[in-house]
Design a protein around this motif. Sequence first.
Motif, PDB file in Angstrom:
ATOM      1  N   SER A 503      23.837  21.292  -8.180  1.00 54.48           N
ATOM      2  CA  SER A 503      22.514  20.693  -8.394  1.00 54.48           C
ATOM      3  C   SER A 503      21.619  20.744  -7.165  1.00 54.48           C
ATOM      4  N   ALA A 504      21.901  21.660  -6.237  1.00 48.64           N
ATOM      5  CA  ALA A 504      21.002  21.820  -5.093  1.00 48.64           C
ATOM      6  C   ALA A 504      19.663  22.368  -5.578  1.00 48.64           C
ATOM      7  N   PRO A 505      18.536  21.867  -5.059  1.00 53.34           N
ATOM      8  CA  PRO A 505      17.224  22.352  -5.515  1.00 53.34           C
ATOM      9  C   PRO A 505      16.950  23.765  -5.022  1.00 53.34           C
ATOM     10  N   PHE A 506      16.151  24.504  -5.772  1.00 54.23           N
ATOM     11  CA  PHE A 506      15.751  25.854  -5.380  1.00 54.23           C
ATOM     12  C   PHE A 506      14.407  26.162  -6.009  1.00 54.23           C
ATOM     13  N   ASN A 507      13.765  27.201  -5.515  1.00 57.07           N
ATOM     14  CA  ASN A 507      12.466  27.595  -6.074  1.00 57.07           C
ATOM     15  C   ASN A 507      12.345  29.102  -6.299  1.00 57.07           C
ATOM     16  N   ASP A 536      10.398  21.254  -7.339  1.00 53.48           N
ATOM     17  CA  ASP A 536      10.002  20.113  -6.515  1.00 53.48           C
ATOM     18  C   ASP A 536       9.690  20.527  -5.085  1.00 53.48           C
ATOM     19  N   ILE A 537      10.274  21.633  -4.636  1.00 51.05           N
ATOM     20  CA  ILE A 537       9.975  22.143  -3.295  1.00 51.05           C
ATOM     21  C   ILE A 537       9.062  23.353  -3.448  1.00 51.05           C
ATOM     22  N   PRO A 538       7.781  23.259  -3.088  1.00 52.40           N
ATOM     23  CA  PRO A 538       6.879  24.403  -3.252  1.00 52.40           C
ATOM     24  C   PRO A 538       7.259  25.554  -2.330  1.00 52.40           C
ATOM     25  N   ALA A 541       6.171  25.502   1.191  1.00 51.15           N
ATOM     26  CA  ALA A 541       6.871  24.669   2.168  1.00 51.15           C
ATOM     27  C   ALA A 541       8.104  25.377   2.709  1.00 51.15           C
ATOM     28  N   ARG A 542       8.855  26.007   1.788  1.00 50.78           N
ATOM     29  CA  ARG A 542      10.101  26.654   2.202  1.00 50.78           C
ATOM     30  C   ARG A 542      10.667  27.409   1.010  1.00 50.78           C
ATOM     31  N   SER A 543      11.118  28.617   1.239  1.00 52.75           N
ATOM     32  CA  SER A 543      11.724  29.408   0.171  1.00 52.75           C
ATOM     33  C   SER A 543      13.223  29.134   0.129  1.00 52.75           C
ATOM     34  N   SER A 571      15.192  21.555 -10.012  1.00 56.31           N
ATOM     35  CA  SER A 571      14.699  20.238  -9.621  1.00 56.31           C
ATOM     36  C   SER A 571      15.569  19.612  -8.537  1.00 56.31           C
ATOM     37  N   ALA A 572      14.929  18.808  -7.711  1.00 55.23           N
ATOM     38  CA  ALA A 572      15.670  18.010  -6.735  1.00 55.23           C
ATOM     39  C   ALA A 572      16.282  16.820  -7.466  1.00 55.23           C
TER      40      ALA A 572
END
Length: 754
Positions: A503-507, A536-538, A541-543, A571-572
């Motif tokens: 469940s680690a967030p990613f984009n 949740d992390i644009p 901000a960071r890939s 999702s975070a």
Amino acid sequence: MSFNDEVVKPDRGRAFRVDVSLDGFSTIAYRYSDVPGALDGTNEYEPRVLELGSVRRAFGQRRIAASSTTSLRMANADGALDWICGRANIADAAKARFRVYVVLYEEGASPLVFTSKMLGEFVLSAWPARNNAVVVLSLADDFMGRLGEGLLTPTLLNWQSVGTATNNPIKNAIGIPSRITEQTPLQLTFGEDMTLAFPHLIPWDNQGGASAYYETVIVPLYCTTDLTAVSQDLIQQVTVEILNIGSEGIEPTPAMVEIPRTVEGFTLGAGVPDTLTVWRVEKSPTITKGSIDFQVVYLVVRSDLGWYGFRYGTVIDPVARRDWEARMSALAYQGNYPTDAVTQAGLPYALFASRVQNWYVRATPGSQITNPPSSGLGFSLAHAVDVVTDLVSVYSGATVDATSAARVKAGGPFAACAGVVQPWTERANNPSVPPPPLSLRQVLTRLAQSSDFDIFVDWSGQIAFSSDVTDFTTATQASGLMEVLETELKDIQQWVPSDGERSAPFNRVYFSGGKKDPTTKQDVPFQGPFDITDADIPLTARSIEVTLEQGWRPFRQQALNPTQWRNIDGSARDRIRFAMSRSGLRLELGDYFKLTWTRGASLGGPYSSTIFQCEAIAYSPQGDVVEIEAVWRDDTQTERQYLLDDETLLVRSKGATSGGCIVTAGSADVSFGGTINFATMGGQVGDILVLRDTTEAADAFTRNLALRITVYTPGVGLTLSAAITTSATVADADWSIVRGATTYPTAVSDPTNY
């Protein structure tokens, strides 16, 4: 009483019992516990258990749970446990299986069975160790161990050993050149994709009188445990890859040509047009491998029309080509060869025949026997849960939890799969060093990763499924969820999972394991990157990138944008770990529960009856403590996917005491014999008044109608969208008000029922 009802009561005594079997629990050979008594209600248990180690079960990072382990320290001062110790007893130790239970009983009473819960079924993970007084047993999940074993299917040699020359075309043909060896395991095929197959030559002088296979090419396709009669509709498409050889100095180019089942218009004998069957489907006699019965599905192909040439590396095998050319010349000389087949349908068959590189076959349902997709023309999807159920129940002897299987299937109906177990592709690419057989664990891991669900062993020892897809059950069960109060929490920790954790967030997403379409050689276009715009992390901000497996997805799904078919959630999500009393044993992996954590009145807390999903559970008998690890899933209630699946939620009022609903012919106004409060009902303009009259004939319908409410006048009544045709007083039991198309609930207007 149920275990879940009793485990929350503080005055219950606790014991452990261990059932030992040497025959897969057809019988129980030994019964041990930490207290004496009839802990199963009937049989006395020897009080030999000195200590039970912690039992931990958890979802794996790669979608299949790791094996749970535990240990037992057993009293052996009298030598009663010597039956499992030392080299002289290694056979009994190897087949011993242990079911471990926690038992609750009325404290102060004799520990007769009150209720119990199985903590798992185990085998020895290490051979027992003993001293003068104690035996120590190291245990691991039985079924997870079985899943780690190699998945063995029959080989050509196994096939050759059964039947006779009249029902087994390779009975006398082992040793004929083929790209699979005699010891190559036959493949299992699932789903709708094309499967690579390799032909096996049957010479005309080596069949021992088996005329049915005289001068044919045998193409083994796959093996199956379905022992029913073969259907010609199993095979939907047969295609071969040939080399078009150009002029000198020009590199040969591959081409895909479909071989039809029949060819029309051949002239045989005295010029009479006829239909020739190019290939047919057959099944081998039954082959027993281990304790499992298989049959091989194969094609019998006309050698003159079916082509069988072989290539080793980049060189056409000259022996195979000369053999084919000599055979065609002999047939033509004997007058048995339809010469116009050479140019049938504009295809120079004779020219192509020795240039075949690969065969590809689409077969449905293939090896699948659990809810098999229907055979015949067209595509028919195989669901990943059914394929996992098939593999587990047939090849490991495990039992599948039907409830969790049905729930995951319903929550992810598009989790289709297509693939091959023991694929010949790998052996063709590396014939000198073929890979070892895959284990069930490897196969199931890739299936689960491609299909976005988890596979685990539940408390009762069954193979079960879990998914983080928001289905109807998770979206509507909030009122009945187990709730963990702050007073029960010990040592709570909270964090957002980092890369490498579940469940680690990613984009940004990439996909691996995609496959080409064998008939078009088309690459899978959708392998990434895909940017998750609502993460949740644009990205600014960071890939944060993640790679997901898709090797078991059908090609036609891989050829579409995967966001249409996959459960992709970057999702975070908060992750928590906490300890609580043994009442936590009510939870199963994948279960949802509510948790409240305020951090005290001054700070305020992040969670108030917030929904989490259990992803790890550990029971420590020493302190009677359960440790839970879970992930935040409160959006199952705020972002529901199911809208009023229960139609009773549509009803505003039904069976109200009003003195009847009074309607008048020619009028759209409705009054009531008593007073109703439309607003208190929750009614709105746009709702529907439904009227029926049980005294009318079923086909009359003059007062069986539903009309939209356009006006509500307090103390007076309702106005409908059309006039009533017949006057009546409709009894209270025969009218109701339900939501209309414009008054269905939304998250804003009615969050409870949305």
